[in-house]
Design a protein around this motif. Structure first.
Motif, PDB file in Angstrom:
ATOM      1  N   PHE A 313       0.861  -1.185   0.000  1.00  0.00           N
ATOM      2  CA  PHE A 313       0.000   0.000   0.000  1.00  0.00           C
ATOM      3  C   PHE A 313       0.897   1.234   0.000  1.00  0.00           C
ATOM      4  N   ARG A 314       0.698   2.117  -0.965  1.00  0.00           N
ATOM      5  CA  ARG A 314       1.529   3.319  -1.080  1.00  0.00           C
ATOM      6  C   ARG A 314       0.863   4.489  -0.359  1.00  0.00           C
ATOM      7  N   ALA A 315       1.417   4.842   0.789  1.00  0.00           N
ATOM      8  CA  ALA A 315       0.914   5.988   1.537  1.00  0.00           C
ATOM      9  C   ALA A 315       1.378   7.287   0.908  1.00  0.00           C
ATOM     10  N   VAL A 316       2.581   7.274   0.327  1.00  0.00           N
ATOM     11  CA  VAL A 316       3.129   8.420  -0.399  1.00  0.00           C
ATOM     12  C   VAL A 316       3.638   7.888  -1.733  1.00  0.00           C
ATOM     13  N   ASP A 317       3.233   8.542  -2.813  1.00  0.00           N
ATOM     14  CA  ASP A 317       3.471   7.980  -4.144  1.00  0.00           C
ATOM     15  C   ASP A 317       4.055   9.031  -5.090  1.00  0.00           C
ATOM     16  N   GLY A 318       5.387   9.095  -5.145  1.00  0.00           N
ATOM     17  CA  GLY A 318       6.064   9.964  -6.109  1.00  0.00           C
ATOM     18  C   GLY A 318       5.944  11.446  -5.828  1.00  0.00           C
ATOM     19  N   VAL A 319       6.095  11.849  -4.573  1.00  0.00           N
ATOM     20  CA  VAL A 319       5.936  13.248  -4.181  1.00  0.00           C
ATOM     21  C   VAL A 319       7.219  14.033  -4.411  1.00  0.00           C
ATOM     22  N   SER A 320       7.082  15.213  -5.025  1.00  0.00           N
ATOM     23  CA  SER A 320       8.227  16.104  -5.260  1.00  0.00           C
ATOM     24  C   SER A 320       7.818  17.548  -4.993  1.00  0.00           C
ATOM     25  N   PHE A 321       8.680  18.299  -4.325  1.00  0.00           N
ATOM     26  CA  PHE A 321       8.477  19.738  -4.145  1.00  0.00           C
ATOM     27  C   PHE A 321       9.770  20.354  -3.629  1.00  0.00           C
ATOM     28  N   GLU A 322       9.852  21.679  -3.717  1.00  0.00           N
ATOM     29  CA  GLU A 322      10.988  22.431  -3.175  1.00  0.00           C
ATOM     30  C   GLU A 322      10.464  23.542  -2.276  1.00  0.00           C
ATOM     31  N   VAL A 323      11.246  23.862  -1.237  1.00  0.00           N
ATOM     32  CA  VAL A 323      10.901  24.967  -0.344  1.00  0.00           C
ATOM     33  C   VAL A 323      12.038  25.974  -0.375  1.00  0.00           C
ATOM     34  N   PRO A 324      11.846  27.143  -1.008  1.00  0.00           N
ATOM     35  CA  PRO A 324      12.900  28.162  -0.994  1.00  0.00           C
ATOM     36  C   PRO A 324      13.240  28.590   0.432  1.00  0.00           C
ATOM     37  N   SER A 335      -7.288  13.873   5.884  1.00  0.00           N
ATOM     38  CA  SER A 335      -6.644  12.793   6.618  1.00  0.00           C
ATOM     39  C   SER A 335      -6.442  11.615   5.679  1.00  0.00           C
ATOM     40  N   GLY A 336      -5.252  11.003   5.748  1.00  0.00           N
ATOM     41  CA  GLY A 336      -4.947   9.885   4.869  1.00  0.00           C
ATOM     42  C   GLY A 336      -4.379  10.293   3.531  1.00  0.00           C
ATOM     43  N   SER A 337      -4.169  11.601   3.316  1.00  0.00           N
ATOM     44  CA  SER A 337      -3.636  12.060   2.036  1.00  0.00           C
ATOM     45  C   SER A 337      -2.137  11.820   1.911  1.00  0.00           C
ATOM     46  N   GLY A 338      -1.457  11.588   3.047  1.00  0.00           N
ATOM     47  CA  GLY A 338      -0.017  11.331   3.011  1.00  0.00           C
ATOM     48  C   GLY A 338       0.849  12.489   3.440  1.00  0.00           C
ATOM     49  N   LYS A 339       0.235  13.594   3.858  1.00  0.00           N
ATOM     50  CA  LYS A 339       1.030  14.788   4.151  1.00  0.00           C
ATOM     51  C   LYS A 339       1.904  14.606   5.398  1.00  0.00           C
ATOM     52  N   THR A 340       1.379  14.000   6.463  1.00  0.00           N
ATOM     53  CA  THR A 340       2.185  13.804   7.665  1.00  0.00           C
ATOM     54  C   THR A 340       3.269  12.761   7.428  1.00  0.00           C
ATOM     55  N   THR A 341       2.974  11.706   6.681  1.00  0.00           N
ATOM     56  CA  THR A 341       3.997  10.706   6.346  1.00  0.00           C
ATOM     57  C   THR A 341       5.123  11.350   5.564  1.00  0.00           C
ATOM     58  N   THR A 342       4.790  12.243   4.646  1.00  0.00           N
ATOM     59  CA  THR A 342       5.812  12.970   3.891  1.00  0.00           C
ATOM     60  C   THR A 342       6.690  13.789   4.826  1.00  0.00           C
ATOM     61  N   HIS A 508       3.690  30.729   1.462  1.00  0.00           N
ATOM     62  CA  HIS A 508       4.086  31.316   0.184  1.00  0.00           C
ATOM     63  C   HIS A 508       3.730  30.392  -0.975  1.00  0.00           C
ATOM     64  N   THR A 509       3.950  29.083  -0.766  1.00  0.00           N
ATOM     65  CA  THR A 509       3.670  28.091  -1.792  1.00  0.00           C
ATOM     66  C   THR A 509       2.917  26.917  -1.157  1.00  0.00           C
ATOM     67  N   VAL A 510       2.198  26.160  -1.996  1.00  0.00           N
ATOM     68  CA  VAL A 510       1.335  25.080  -1.499  1.00  0.00           C
ATOM     69  C   VAL A 510       1.442  23.871  -2.419  1.00  0.00           C
ATOM     70  N   SER A 511       1.450  22.681  -1.801  1.00  0.00           N
ATOM     71  CA  SER A 511       1.245  21.437  -2.540  1.00  0.00           C
ATOM     72  C   SER A 511      -0.014  20.772  -1.983  1.00  0.00           C
ATOM     73  N   VAL A 512      -0.931  20.424  -2.866  1.00  0.00           N
ATOM     74  CA  VAL A 512      -2.188  19.782  -2.469  1.00  0.00           C
ATOM     75  C   VAL A 512      -2.045  18.282  -2.674  1.00  0.00           C
ATOM     76  N   MET A 513      -2.271  17.507  -1.587  1.00  0.00           N
ATOM     77  CA  MET A 513      -2.099  16.060  -1.646  1.00  0.00           C
ATOM     78  C   MET A 513      -3.436  15.333  -1.548  1.00  0.00           C
ATOM     79  N   SER A 514      -3.532  14.251  -2.319  1.00  0.00           N
ATOM     80  CA  SER A 514      -4.715  13.386  -2.266  1.00  0.00           C
ATOM     81  C   SER A 514      -4.266  11.957  -2.544  1.00  0.00           C
ATOM     82  N   LYS A 515      -4.605  11.054  -1.636  1.00  0.00           N
ATOM     83  CA  LYS A 515      -4.294   9.629  -1.799  1.00  0.00           C
ATOM     84  C   LYS A 515      -2.814   9.402  -2.089  1.00  0.00           C
ATOM     85  N   GLY A 516      -1.972  10.146  -1.358  1.00  0.00           N
ATOM     86  CA  GLY A 516      -0.535   9.929  -1.443  1.00  0.00           C
ATOM     87  C   GLY A 516       0.173  10.665  -2.550  1.00  0.00           C
ATOM     88  N   ARG A 517      -0.559  11.359  -3.395  1.00  0.00           N
ATOM     89  CA  ARG A 517       0.061  12.069  -4.520  1.00  0.00           C
ATOM     90  C   ARG A 517      -0.187  13.565  -4.436  1.00  0.00           C
TER      91      ARG A 517
END
Length: 557
Positions: A313-324, A335-342, A508-517
């Motif tokens: 089961f993939r809780a986080v699936d191919g997540v990429s981002f940068e924080v300046p 809940s369950g989107s994978g943000k805390t696991t990330t 400043h910037t946002v990544s929206v997660m759903s079902k690990g992506r």
């Protein structure tokens, strides 16, 4: 005749003094209001305002040290204030239903939920065993749970938070009461689940004409869902009236302050990358602006896989981002989107299955020993619940000093001086140094948690739902503090939240997660003003209190 009329209600709590004797502390002072059939009256205010105590007094469920000192509670014209607990049992459920705040603590963990719903029917003798079983399934279906026959046999831990809250609503409406008291019924839920629960309560009210006494600290929820508003402070009513009238032109200074502090009701403001928020809520260029040309955090193709029932089961699936560097990047989702696991993988509290994380240009994979200790010092964490994350046996001084001891920073005198400086920086008086967490308010405890995170001089701070448990006024103070610290120290924040109103204010910037992506990423302004993904649009539409902003209006200004 009003369905419920509270007249001059006075409640106190008793406690035993240090040197013996019992002392009474007034909590509610002469409160009066009414609820008409079929309407929603919201009682709002900060923690300690007396709103929950008032609701508990109405249904006769004050804690053991609570005492109803005076006043009347008229239910359909009958004063139930002096009734015994045995007599009140005939009212609870049958005429007044209760939806409590925390489903995890309100449901019996060792009984199936169907049995717990059926208990109310059995107590009030609403049919034989077969009739009650049929009614339980009917109620679960009515509150929108799929496969109600299966759910009735499940235990609370087998259900999600939103499902458990629906079970509590089923219990509350089982006997078709005339009044439902909903005490912070959605405060622990994601915005989309929150919206479904509030819609459900509205639907049930429309079907049966049930009135609702809604206790909440969320003015966005109160604006969207109530007909009339009662604003409480320090056990007294500050203001009351039609919801739109009160929030559109508040007469009390306290109501105006609550409105200013409520993220969902504030005018939209967006930070540009490379700026930090000042305490006044504006943006100002700092040293962080120069440093923002290079990223402080780089996440590439992060994957976290677990085994569930023998299958991956993939809780986080191919997540990429940068924080300046010197900016705030928010990870949002249900809940369950994978943000805390990330976030845990960013901090090396969990190992990724694949992918990479770099902090300050240094890859964290495989880091051990002294290099891992250096990483721990550079990346610090502030949890959601400050009471749970602070050792109740330690003093504030020991809590804040602990990271300094662990990293071997300074001698004893130097560490104590550093602790005092940190408390001053987070606006806590030196008088709290010797206190334990239980002696502090929620906002003070969170300030201690922030001071502890700052102690070793981190470059990156991960904030995991760090303000979601706080009232709007305290929340606003903490957010202003975080903005000031970022401006002064050039800190980089990874902000984990399901509260998009707060995210809009601080990131400043946002990544929206759903079902690990990650389904969408970009600047905060772009995502809020022109969301490109249907899931992002659904999240934004579910934020309570934002309808007026979508219509181009602003409340209380």
């Amino acid at each position: 005749m009003s369905l419920l009329e509270v007249r001059d209600l006075t409640v106190s709590y008793t406690r035993r003094g240090r040197w013996g004797g019992v002392h009474a502390r007034p909590a509610v002072h002469g409160v009066s209001f009414a609820v008409e059939p079929g309407e929603v009256v919201a009682v709002v205010g900060e923690s300690g305002s007396g709103k929950t105590t008032t609701a508990q007094a109405v249904i006769g469920l004050l804690p053991p040290n609570g005492r109803l000192d005076g006043g009347q509670i008229l239910l359909g014209g009958t004063d139930i204030a002096g009734w015994s607990q045995r007599r009140l049992q005939t009212v609870r459920g049958a005429q007044i239903g209760l939806v409590p705040q925390d489903p995890a603590n309100s449901l019996n963990p060792v009984k199936p939920v169907g049995v717990q719903i059926g208990e109310a029917l059995r107590l009030h003798r609403r049919g034989d065993r077969r009739t009650i079983a049929h009614r339980v399934v009917e109620l679960l279906e009515r509150v929108g749970l799929p496969d109600p026959e299966v759910r009735a046999r499940q235990y609370p831990h087998e259900l999600s938070g939103g499902m458990r809250q629906r079970v509590l609503i089923a219990i509350a409406v089982a006997l078709e009461p005339r009044l439902i008291i909903a005490d912070e019924p959605t405060s622990a839920l994601d915005v989309t689940v929150q919206r479904r629960i509030l819609d459900l309560i509205d639907d049930l009210r429309a079907e049966s004409g049930t009135a609702v006494l809604l206790v909440t600290h969320d003015l966005g929820v109160a604006m969207d869902r109530s007909d009339r508003l009662v604003v409480m402070k320090d056990g007294r009513i500050e203001e009351r009236g039609a919801t739109r009238a009160v929030l559109g032109a508040p007469q009390a200074a306290y109501t105006a302050r609550l409105l200013r502090d409520a993220p969902a009701l504030r005018a939209p403001e967006f930070l540009s990358v490379g700026t930090a928020r000042t305490t006044a809520g504006a943006t100002a260029g700092t040293a962080a602006e120069e440093a923002s040309r290079e990223p402080a955090v780089v996440v590439r193709d992060l994957v976290k896989e677990y085994r569930a029932g023998g299958r991956p089961f993939r809780a986080v699936d191919g997540v990429s981002f940068e924080v300046p560097r010197g900016t705030t990047h928010a990870l949002v989702g249900e809940s369950g989107s994978g943000k805390t696991t990330t976030a845990r993988m960013v901090m090396r509290l969990a190992e990724p299955t694949s992918g990479s994380v770099a902090i300050g240009g240094v890859e964290t994979a495989g880091v051990r020993g002294a290099r891992l200790r250096a990483l721990r010092r550079d990346v610090q964490l502030v949890y959601q619940n400050p009471y749970g994350s602070l050792d109740p046996r330690q003093s504030v001084a020991d809590i804040v000093e602990e990271p300094l001891r662990n990293f071997g920073l300074g001698d004893r005198a130097g560490r104590r001086e550093r602790v005092r400086d940190l408390l001053d920086r987070v606006a806590l008086p030196a008088a709290v140094l010797g206190r334990r967490p239980r002696e502090l308010s929620g906002g003070q405890r969170q300030r201690v948690a922030i001071a502890r995170a700052l102690a070793p001089g981190p470059k990156v701070v991960v904030l995991d739902e760090a303000v979601s448990a706080l009232d709007v006024s305290v929340q606003a103070q903490i957010l202003d503090l975080l903005g000031e610290l970022q401006r002064d120290l050039g800190l980089t924040y990874l902000f984990i939240s399901h509260d998009l109103a707060v995210v809009r204010q601080v990131s400043h910037t946002v990544s929206v997660m759903s079902k690990g992506r990650i389904v969408e990423t970009g600047t905060t302004r772009r995502l809020f003003e022109n969301p490109g993904h249907a899931y992002t649009r659904a999240l934004l539409a579910a934020v309570p209190g934002t309808a007026h902003q979508l219509a181009g209006q602003e409340v209380g200004r």
